[in-house]
Write an enzyme that holds these catalytic residues in place. Sequence first.
Site, PDB file in Angstrom:
ATOM      1  N   GLN A  25      -3.075   2.669   9.688  1.00  0.00           N
ATOM      2  CA  GLN A  25      -1.736   2.825   9.097  1.00  0.00           C
ATOM      3  C   GLN A  25      -0.844   3.713   9.968  1.00  0.00           C
ATOM      4  O   GLN A  25       0.372   3.535  10.002  1.00  0.00           O
ATOM      5  CB  GLN A  25      -1.839   3.423   7.684  1.00  0.00           C
ATOM      6  N   ARG A  80       0.847  -1.200   0.000  1.00  0.00           N
ATOM      7  CA  ARG A  80       0.000   0.000   0.000  1.00  0.00           C
ATOM      8  C   ARG A  80       0.878   1.245   0.000  1.00  0.00           C
ATOM      9  O   ARG A  80       2.090   1.155   0.154  1.00  0.00           O
ATOM     10  CB  ARG A  80      -0.927   0.000   1.232  1.00  0.00           C
ATOM     11  N   GLY A  81       0.208   2.422  -0.140  1.00  0.00           N
ATOM     12  CA  GLY A  81       0.944   3.675  -0.238  1.00  0.00           C
ATOM     13  C   GLY A  81       1.200   3.961  -1.711  1.00  0.00           C
ATOM     14  O   GLY A  81       1.628   3.075  -2.462  1.00  0.00           O
ATOM     15  N   ALA A  82       0.926   5.199  -2.125  1.00  0.00           N
ATOM     16  CA  ALA A  82       0.929   5.511  -3.562  1.00  0.00           C
ATOM     17  C   ALA A  82       2.237   5.157  -4.283  1.00  0.00           C
ATOM     18  O   ALA A  82       2.197   4.461  -5.312  1.00  0.00           O
ATOM     19  CB  ALA A  82       0.574   6.992  -3.751  1.00  0.00           C
ATOM     20  N   ASN A 116      -5.925  12.391  -0.509  1.00  0.00           N
ATOM     21  CA  ASN A 116      -5.094  11.605   0.413  1.00  0.00           C
ATOM     22  C   ASN A 116      -6.014  10.868   1.388  1.00  0.00           C
ATOM     23  O   ASN A 116      -7.245  10.998   1.344  1.00  0.00           O
ATOM     24  CB  ASN A 116      -4.110  12.521   1.153  1.00  0.00           C
ATOM     25  N   ASP A 150      -2.180  10.713  -2.605  1.00  0.00           N
ATOM     26  CA  ASP A 150      -2.442   9.610  -3.529  1.00  0.00           C
ATOM     27  C   ASP A 150      -2.636  10.115  -4.952  1.00  0.00           C
ATOM     28  O   ASP A 150      -2.482   9.371  -5.915  1.00  0.00           O
ATOM     29  CB  ASP A 150      -3.671   8.823  -3.082  1.00  0.00           C
TER      30      ASP A 150
HETATM   31  O1  MRU Z   1      -4.898   3.189   1.794  1.00  0.00           O
HETATM   32  P1  MRU Z   1      -3.420   3.453   1.819  1.00  0.00           P
HETATM   33  O2  MRU Z   1      -2.758   2.993   3.055  1.00  0.00           O
HETATM   34  O3  MRU Z   1      -2.735   2.943   0.564  1.00  0.00           O
HETATM   35  O4  MRU Z   1      -3.322   5.042   1.782  1.00  0.00           O
HETATM   36  C1  MRU Z   1      -2.059   5.641   1.778  1.00  0.00           C
HETATM   37  C2  MRU Z   1      -2.116   7.116   1.872  1.00  0.00           C
HETATM   38  O5  MRU Z   1      -3.157   7.719   1.885  1.00  0.00           O
HETATM   39  C3  MRU Z   1      -0.803   7.836   1.863  1.00  0.00           C
HETATM   40  O6  MRU Z   1      -0.899   9.034   2.564  1.00  0.00           O
HETATM   41  C4  MRU Z   1      -0.416   8.154   0.401  1.00  0.00           C
HETATM   42  O7  MRU Z   1      -0.504   7.006  -0.402  1.00  0.00           O
HETATM   43  C5  MRU Z   1       0.940   8.708   0.300  1.00  0.00           C
HETATM   44  S1  MRU Z   1       2.163   7.496   0.684  1.00  0.00           S
HETATM   45  C6  MRU Z   1       3.686   8.200   0.456  1.00  0.00           C
END
Ligand code: MRU
Length: 320
Positions: free
Chosen positions: A186, A44-46, A237, A227
């Site tokens: 998270q 996970r995470g963009a 986000n 995101d």
């Molecule tokens: O649902 P997730 O855990 O994938 O969401 C992640 C986020 O919202 C982060 O803030 C975003 O992806 C930036 S990660 C560098």
Amino acid sequence: MRTIDWRGDHIEAIDQTRLPGEVVTLRIETVDALVDAVKRLAIRGAPALGVAGALGVALAARTGDTAEVARQAESLRAARPTAVNLSWGVDRARARLADGPDAVLAEALDILETDVRANHALGSRGARWLLDALGSTEHGVNVQTHCNTGALACVEWGTALGVIRTLHHEGALGRVYVNETRPLLQGARLTTWELAQAGIEHTLLVDSAGPSVVARGLVDAVVVGADRIAANGDVINKIGTYPLALAAARVGIPFVVAAPESTFDPATADGSAVEIEIRDPVEVLGQDTPVGTTALNLAFDVTPADLVTAIVTEDRVVTR
Ligand code: MRU
């Protein structure tokens, strides 16, 4: 170790659903397994999703079946809709298919290595920008952050957490306030884990306390990731980001977004055009919830561009 990497003929990734209790690595040999890992937020995470998308196409390309590769690329693209990095990574790797599987893999590995460099660059730029904007603070810079934007959300280092790590390395960081980030935690599970490993002072908050901590003057800035960033600068986000931006604007402290250039989506005019992922209500409904209760499990929100003080990337700082 890196959060996600290529190991000769398969993907290796930390299973983020198992943290902080156990550090378990996944051996991912098929796109179907990768899609499953993405959907259940094991990956996970963009930025990490961008790398996963590209490496997934590299996995698919090894099968040599054109129709099957196309099907698998589409299933990867659709695994999660909001972070633009996922489809960006898939499309970049897919554009090399005509050149053969080695070229696709080279493209995916370029995305991976570029992400590492981008994180370090934007971390330094963001820290410098904050120190210039805030001037000297007697206690070091106190920061609030949301979700997890660290090494786990990328390949290593992190975006917003990269800014925070850089401040720490420069001896300029005070305390980090971490929102727990319901429902999948998270912040409480992953960001606290990373901060503890880095020896960074931090305090956990329930999400609804975040804006009040800003209002009470406990933080000098809010620093988050993204995101997707729409053409007009709207920032998409993790759900709970928008109220932090409102509170920061009210109090007059910087609301800073740290993200790689790959998170910009110039093809999308503004935040209203972005598909916000709605996840399974089961993630929200606790065992104490009366039978029949429904839940709207919005995974992301939109922070309007006018509430964003600065967007920091590996190449630039965009201010209003
Ligand atoms: O649902 P997730 O855990 O994938 O969401 C992640 C986020 O919202 C982060 O803030 C975003 O992806 C930036 S990660 C560098």
